[in-house]
Design a protein around this motif. Structure first.
Motif, PDB file in Angstrom:
ATOM      1  N   UNK A   1      31.666  -1.568  12.223  1.00 38.49           N
ATOM      2  CA  UNK A   1      31.542  -2.461  11.035  1.00 38.49           C
ATOM      3  C   UNK A   1      32.550  -3.470  11.159  1.00 38.49           C
ATOM      4  N   UNK A   2      32.298  -4.681  10.964  1.00 37.75           N
ATOM      5  CA  UNK A   2      33.400  -5.650  11.032  1.00 37.75           C
ATOM      6  C   UNK A   2      33.199  -6.641   9.793  1.00 37.75           C
ATOM      7  N   UNK A   3      34.314  -7.383   9.518  1.00 34.87           N
ATOM      8  CA  UNK A   3      34.465  -8.293   8.073  1.00 34.87           C
ATOM      9  C   UNK A   3      34.481  -9.644   8.727  1.00 34.87           C
ATOM     10  N   UNK A   4      33.399 -10.533   7.991  1.00 33.96           N
ATOM     11  CA  UNK A   4      33.353 -11.902   8.469  1.00 33.96           C
ATOM     12  C   UNK A   4      32.843 -12.688   7.313  1.00 33.96           C
ATOM     13  N   UNK A   5      33.909 -13.369   6.412  1.00 32.45           N
ATOM     14  CA  UNK A   5      33.663 -14.021   4.926  1.00 32.45           C
ATOM     15  C   UNK A   5      32.741 -15.234   5.419  1.00 32.45           C
ATOM     16  N   UNK A   6      32.742 -15.658   6.604  1.00 33.33           N
ATOM     17  CA  UNK A   6      31.970 -17.019   6.855  1.00 33.33           C
ATOM     18  C   UNK A   6      30.369 -16.567   7.047  1.00 33.33           C
TER      19      UNK A   6
ATOM     20  N   UNK B   1      28.291 -10.259   0.056  1.00 33.96           N
ATOM     21  CA  UNK B   1      28.940  -9.230   0.815  1.00 33.96           C
ATOM     22  C   UNK B   1      29.231  -9.809   2.219  1.00 33.96           C
ATOM     23  N   UNK B   2      30.390  -9.301   2.888  1.00 35.93           N
ATOM     24  CA  UNK B   2      30.644  -9.852   4.262  1.00 35.93           C
ATOM     25  C   UNK B   2      31.061  -8.809   5.325  1.00 35.93           C
ATOM     26  N   UNK B   3      30.905  -7.548   4.600  1.00 30.43           N
ATOM     27  CA  UNK B   3      31.025  -6.340   5.837  1.00 30.43           C
ATOM     28  C   UNK B   3      29.718  -6.241   6.744  1.00 30.43           C
ATOM     29  N   UNK B   4      29.615  -6.457   7.953  1.00 33.80           N
ATOM     30  CA  UNK B   4      28.632  -6.756   8.764  1.00 33.80           C
ATOM     31  C   UNK B   4      28.556  -5.374   9.643  1.00 33.80           C
ATOM     32  N   UNK B   5      27.331  -4.767   9.650  1.00 33.61           N
ATOM     33  CA  UNK B   5      27.347  -3.700  10.548  1.00 33.61           C
ATOM     34  C   UNK B   5      26.432  -3.964  11.998  1.00 33.61           C
ATOM     35  N   UNK B   6      26.824  -3.538  12.921  1.00 32.23           N
ATOM     36  CA  UNK B   6      26.140  -3.637  14.501  1.00 32.23           C
ATOM     37  C   UNK B   6      26.434  -2.457  15.458  1.00 32.23           C
ATOM     38  N   UNK B   7      25.336  -1.560  15.603  1.00 32.01           N
ATOM     39  CA  UNK B   7      25.359  -0.475  16.149  1.00 32.01           C
ATOM     40  C   UNK B   7      26.066   0.435  15.468  1.00 32.01           C
ATOM     41  N   UNK B   8      27.133   1.033  16.032  1.00 31.38           N
ATOM     42  CA  UNK B   8      28.020   2.111  15.064  1.00 31.38           C
ATOM     43  C   UNK B   8      29.269   1.358  14.785  1.00 31.38           C
TER      44      UNK B   8
END
Length: 385
Positions: free
Chosen positions: A263-268, A254-261
């Motif tokens: 969501x961002x995607x970063x395959x690396x 999985x590469x969907x990341x959450x921070x606070x409110x």
């Protein structure tokens, strides 16, 4: 994002009305954290296609869900503001407009229309300042209760009668297959063979939409879960809860990341997550066959044993529980269930009719089934959608 510009313009234009109705946490939408105390919380802004959206005129519906502590983000699904609007995506982003403004059960064509009506005194103002003690709006037992400290029993351990090979290969009795969990479909099975003969090239969820209705067409919208992700927001499956102890867990990335409110995607920065499991049923789910002789009343039969491949896809406030059962007799059964938080619509008692859904509790939070613990409880003047 481009929609943030429209959201800030709308909230800025209505700031006085919104702060009076919903408290100082509204300022977080304007990037004014200094004017907000930590206890005020913040908002998770959701945009989704409006039902009236077309290829020529794209329209999104915007809703605002409140939460205080990111560790208790889940309560936001139960704290949707009675305030929303559409964004019309015509032209460049700076030309996008807001329309169909909903405020406390009242609909206005434009922001200017709401402002003008409020100046004339024809707007019925409401007060709905979000707050939470993490009781009715949080899944599981209430904090401080005896049930909160209890640990559920894990249950018996299932004996492993299957083999999991590299890259998701599975063998069990006369069955062979390849299993994976894809972002667009969730659980997916390939090259399914029974006694060496391929009977399925691919078995996966074709589409998934969640439609949210309303008495007014202008307020209806939907989420295309398949287009967004049926795996990207999931977490580890747990033995004893999602699967019996002894099951084999299958991993995915999985590469969907959450921070606070956000969501961002970063395959690396992809990480490995246990997204599916494999196990054999215990034989207590029924019989493969059984019969009672008419005269002797003698019963004969064989317990039903099946291989189960299961995955749970979390999509915001609900979870798709997908599983495929493979029987000793060559049968295949596909099943999809739902779990998670129900969506609710805040009832506006000053409107006629006062409810847009079915009332599940009274104004004091008392329920006809008060003694039952439904897992997700309601409180206050809520209507089920």
């Amino acid at each position: 994002s481009s929609t943030d510009v429209v959201v800030k313009n709308v909230v800025s234009s209505l700031q006085g009305l919104l702060r009076a109705s919903f408290g100082s946490s509204i300022s977080t939408l304007l990037d004014q954290p200094s004017s907000v105390t930590p206890a005020s919380g913040q908002f998770f802004v959701l945009t989704s296609p409006a039902v009236g959206s077309t290829l020529e005129r794209r329209v999104s519906r915007v809703v605002f869900n409140w939460f205080r502590d990111p560790e208790q983000f889940q309560i936001c699904w139960m704290h949707t503001l009675p305030f929303s609007f559409d964004i019309v995506h015509v032209g460049a982003p700076e030309e996008w407009l807001a329309e169909n403004i909903t405020y406390c059960g009242q609909m206005f064509s434009t922001v200017q229309g709401l402002i003008a009506a409020d100046k004339q005194g024809s707007v019925v103002r409401c007060t709905s300042i979000p707050d939470s003690a993490y009781t009715w709006d949080s899944a599981g037992p209430d904090p401080g209760t005896s049930a909160a400290s209890q640990t559920p029993e894990l249950g018996p351990t299932v004996a492993q009668t299957w083999h999991v090979l590299r890259r998701g290969g599975i063998r069990w009795r006369d069955w062979e297959m390849q299993a994976t969990v894809r972002p667009a479909s969730g659980l997916a099975l390939y090259d399914v063979r029974w006694r060496g003969e391929r009977i399925l090239y691919e078995l996966a969820l074709n589409d998934a939409h969640a439609y949210y209705s309303s008495a007014l067409g202008e307020k209806q919208f939907h989420y295309s879960d398949k287009a967004f992700s049926l795996a990207g927001l999931s977490s580890d499956m747990l033995l004893g809860l999602d699967c019996p102890v002894g099951a084999t867990l299958l991993e995915g990335s999985l590469w969907l990341l959450t921070a606070g409110a956000g969501i961002s995607g970063d395959p690396s920065r992809a990480k490995s997550v246990k997204l599916a499991c494999v196990f054999e049923t215990t034989g207590t789910q029924g019989s493969l066959w059984r019969h009672a002789q008419l005269l002797s009343r003698k019963v004969a039969g064989r317990p039903l044993r099946q291989l189960v491949v299961r995955a749970v896809s979390t999509v915001g406030n609900y979870d798709y529980i997908s599983e495929v059962h493979f029987g000793e007799d060559g049968s295949v059964r596909v099943r999809n269930d739902f779990a998670g938080y129900p969506e609710t619509d805040l009832a506006a008692p000053f409107r006629a009719p006062s409810l847009t859904g079915r009332r599940i509790v009274d104004a004091n939070g008392a329920s006809a089934s008060q003694d039952l613990d439904w897992g997700n409880r309601a409180h206050g003047d809520l209507a089920a959608q």
